[in-house]
Write an enzyme that holds these catalytic residues in place. Structure first.
Site, mmCIF file in Angstrom:
data_model
loop_
_atom_site.group_PDB
_atom_site.id
_atom_site.type_symbol
_atom_site.label_atom_id
_atom_site.label_comp_id
_atom_site.label_asym_id
_atom_site.label_seq_id
_atom_site.Cartn_x
_atom_site.Cartn_y
_atom_site.Cartn_z
ATOM 1 N N GLU A 80 0.604 -0.890 -0.150
ATOM 2 C CA GLU A 80 0.020 0.080 -0.129
ATOM 3 C C GLU A 80 0.991 1.361 -0.060
ATOM 4 O O GLU A 80 1.783 1.531 0.923
ATOM 5 C CB GLU A 80 -0.892 0.008 1.728
ATOM 6 C CG GLU A 80 -1.927 -1.350 0.999
ATOM 7 C CD GLU A 80 -2.917 -1.245 0.058
ATOM 8 O OE1 GLU A 80 -2.592 0.058 -0.737
ATOM 9 O OE2 GLU A 80 -3.681 -2.359 0.373
ATOM 10 N N CYS A 143 -8.015 -0.862 8.004
ATOM 11 C CA CYS A 143 -6.577 -1.402 7.783
ATOM 12 C C CYS A 143 -6.249 -0.051 7.225
ATOM 13 O O CYS A 143 -4.918 0.597 7.673
ATOM 14 C CB CYS A 143 -6.537 -2.252 7.099
ATOM 15 S SG CYS A 143 -6.352 -3.693 7.118
ATOM 16 N N HIS A 167 -1.679 -4.598 2.592
ATOM 17 C CA HIS A 167 -2.904 -5.833 2.681
ATOM 18 C C HIS A 167 -2.255 -7.909 2.241
ATOM 19 O O HIS A 167 -1.704 -7.076 0.946
ATOM 20 C CB HIS A 167 -3.495 -5.999 1.355
ATOM 21 C CG HIS A 167 -4.730 -4.647 2.385
ATOM 22 N ND1 HIS A 167 -5.063 -3.425 2.453
ATOM 23 C CD2 HIS A 167 -5.279 -5.299 2.955
ATOM 24 C CE1 HIS A 167 -5.489 -3.120 2.937
ATOM 25 N NE2 HIS A 167 -6.006 -3.600 4.113
HETATM 26 N N1 PCA Z 1 -8.171 -6.076 6.758
HETATM 27 C C1 PCA Z 1 -9.743 -5.220 6.533
HETATM 28 C C2 PCA Z 1 -9.524 -4.785 8.470
HETATM 29 C C3 PCA Z 1 -8.893 -5.738 9.353
HETATM 30 C C4 PCA Z 1 -8.756 -6.487 7.823
HETATM 31 O O1 PCA Z 1 -7.468 -7.832 8.114
HETATM 32 C C5 PCA Z 1 -9.406 -3.997 5.860
HETATM 33 O O2 PCA Z 1 -9.035 -4.160 4.634
HETATM 34 O O3 PCA Z 1 -9.454 -2.659 6.215
#
Ligand code: PCA
Length: 203
Positions: A80, A143, A167
């Site tokens: 990200e 996140c 992610h």
């Molecule tokens: N993914 C979510 C919140 C917690 C997670 O593991 C997100 O992408 O915001």
């Protein structure tokens, strides 16, 4: 002692596992040169997730903060690039809170860039045969919220750590058990990916 703070998230929504928790737990205590990885699993809760992350940063004084989470539907590791000053939850958090069209910090910057060497991480993962992409959207859920909090804290207090958000897709074994198919990678590959990212960031 040099510390790498690695966070994952607890399961949320309809899912009973979160691969980011498994990866964080697998890398807890891992040494890299003089640095030791300390893992923490955050709750999918507005306010508390970011508060726990900032508490851990202030307590451990890490040189690297790597926050991670699940992005269902993504086909590989997503590096990200940008944390946004926005919350617009696609589903309620674990307390039933559902923020819509809300600023995370009223007088905060609109966005912060990740301070990780993402281009190098991208090349390293590609060379290792791991599906990887650079992403400009960490979403507007928890996140993005912890990603924004980590970068805002460093900026506001002039702290020297690097911080970013990664992610990851589902773990393949979980998807196989669940039966309802979605993009996934084996946990061993997710763990390898995060280990390589730590190495690149600590160079
Ligand atoms: N993914 C979510 C919140 C917690 C997670 O593991 C997100 O992408 O915001």
């Amino acid at each position: 002692m040099d510390t790498v703070l690695l966070t994952g998230f607890a399961p949320f929504g309809d899912d009973t596992e979160n691969p980011s928790q498994q990866v964080a737990e697998a890398l807890d205590g891992r040494r890299h040169g003089s640095a030791t990885t300390v893992a923490s699993v955050l709750p999918v809760e507005h306010g508390r997730a970011a508060d726990l992350l900032i508490d851990a940063i202030d307590r451990l004084r890490p040189s690297l903060v790597l926050a991670t989470g699940l992005a269902s539907g993504r086909c590989g590791i997503s590096l990200e690039r940008v944390a946004l000053n926005a919350a617009h939850y696609p589903l309620p958090d674990s307390n039933g809170c559902r923020l819509q069209h809300t600023d995370l910090a009223v007088d905060g910057a609109l966005a912060y860039r990740s301070t990780l060497p993402l281009d190098r991480c991208y090349e390293r993962l590609q060379a290792a045969g791991i599906p990887v992409e650079l992403s400009y959207s960490a979403g507007t859920y928890l996140c993005n919220e912890v990603f924004y909090a980590a970068l805002r804290h460093a900026s506001a207090h002039d702290l020297p750590y690097r911080a970013g958000f990664i992610h990851m897709p589902y773990a393949s074994a979980y998807i196989a058990r669940r039966g309802h198919l979605a993009p996934s990678l084996p946990v061993a590959m997710l763990v390898e990916a995060l280990g390589l990212i730590v190495q690149e960031c600590m160079q």
